[in-house]
Design a protein around this motif. Structure first.
Motif, PDB file in Angstrom:
ATOM      1  N   SER A  53      64.054   3.080 -13.599  1.00  0.00           N
ATOM      2  CA  SER A  53      62.349   3.370 -13.750  1.00  0.00           C
ATOM      3  C   SER A  53      62.423   4.619 -13.784  1.00  0.00           C
ATOM      4  O   SER A  53      61.244   4.672 -13.686  1.00  0.00           O
ATOM      5  CB  SER A  53      62.170   3.060 -12.003  1.00  0.00           C
ATOM      6  OG  SER A  53      63.119   3.288 -11.135  1.00  0.00           O
ATOM      7  N   GLU A  74      60.429   5.637  -8.822  1.00  0.00           N
ATOM      8  CA  GLU A  74      59.899   5.090  -8.518  1.00  0.00           C
ATOM      9  C   GLU A  74      60.544   4.581  -7.148  1.00  0.00           C
ATOM     10  O   GLU A  74      61.776   4.069  -7.262  1.00  0.00           O
ATOM     11  CB  GLU A  74      59.482   3.001  -9.285  1.00  0.00           C
ATOM     12  CG  GLU A  74      59.094   2.337  -8.724  1.00  0.00           C
ATOM     13  CD  GLU A  74      58.723   1.646  -9.825  1.00  0.00           C
ATOM     14  OE1 GLU A  74      58.418   0.512  -9.782  1.00  0.00           O
ATOM     15  OE2 GLU A  74      59.155   1.942 -11.018  1.00  0.00           O
ATOM     16  N   TYR A  80      55.230   6.116  -4.878  1.00  0.00           N
ATOM     17  CA  TYR A  80      56.177   6.235  -5.852  1.00  0.00           C
ATOM     18  C   TYR A  80      56.596   8.387  -5.603  1.00  0.00           C
ATOM     19  O   TYR A  80      56.131   8.877  -4.672  1.00  0.00           O
ATOM     20  CB  TYR A  80      55.241   6.809  -7.274  1.00  0.00           C
ATOM     21  CG  TYR A  80      55.144   6.019  -7.717  1.00  0.00           C
ATOM     22  CD1 TYR A  80      56.227   5.544  -9.086  1.00  0.00           C
ATOM     23  CD2 TYR A  80      53.890   4.948  -7.667  1.00  0.00           C
ATOM     24  CE1 TYR A  80      55.843   4.906 -10.304  1.00  0.00           C
ATOM     25  CE2 TYR A  80      53.894   3.846  -8.689  1.00  0.00           C
ATOM     26  CZ  TYR A  80      55.251   3.573  -9.594  1.00  0.00           C
ATOM     27  OH  TYR A  80      54.920   2.791 -10.107  1.00  0.00           O
TER      28      TYR A  80
END
Length: 159
Positions: A53, A74, A80
């Motif tokens: 990710s 992520e 985030y």
């Protein structure tokens, strides 16, 4: 080197979509800035660059060198983390970091985002809607502060 800040394209890719040469150029810039220039011998390669990710944002000089970089992680809770924001010494002062941050913030606009800011850069991150939380702390001899941006905060998205 003469750079035009609005002419430099921001590239974005997940780790799996990166050529090995591109990842190497990004890691080299990070080591040049954080380890060599800032004299912080720390484990730059933390394993997070290889997560599926992870998104990498960069600006290059026509393919030869990466001039600016940041990574977007992520987190398991859906938030985030923006990190490893850096610009090559000869690319500073022309807005490359601002372009990278615009791209990352636009990508996570509907989610919470956090980062660890070096103290001199707090004002820069505030311009993107980040606010400090917690107390300043020393990391590798440099004062940092944690910052958070709430979902939907559009500060900094206008040019």
């Amino acid at each position: 080197m003469s750079l035009q800040p609005l002419a430099a394209a921001v590239h974005r890719a997940y780790t799996a979509d990166l050529a090995a040469e591109d990842l190497y150029r990004m890691l080299r810039l990070r080591v040049d800035v954080f380890v060599v220039e800032q004299r912080c011998p720390y484990p730059e390669l933390d394993g997070r660059d290889l997560e599926d990710s992870t998104r990498h944002f960069w600006i290059d000089s026509g393919g030869a060198r990466v001039l600016g970089y940041l990574r977007l992680l992520e987190e398991p809770d859906g938030s985030y983390r923006i990190g490893r924001v850096c610009t090559a010494r000869d690319g500073r002062g022309v807005g490359l970091g601002r372009k990278l941050m615009h791209a990352a913030v636009a990508e996570v606009r509907k989610s919470c985002a956090v980062l660890s800011a070096q103290s001199y850069a707090v004002g820069f991150y505030r311009s993107f809607g980040f606010v400090e939380y917690g107390e300043p702390y020393e990391e590798d001899g440099i004062t940092h502060v944690d910052m958070r941006r709430s979902p939907g905060n559009v500060t900094g998205l206008t040019r």
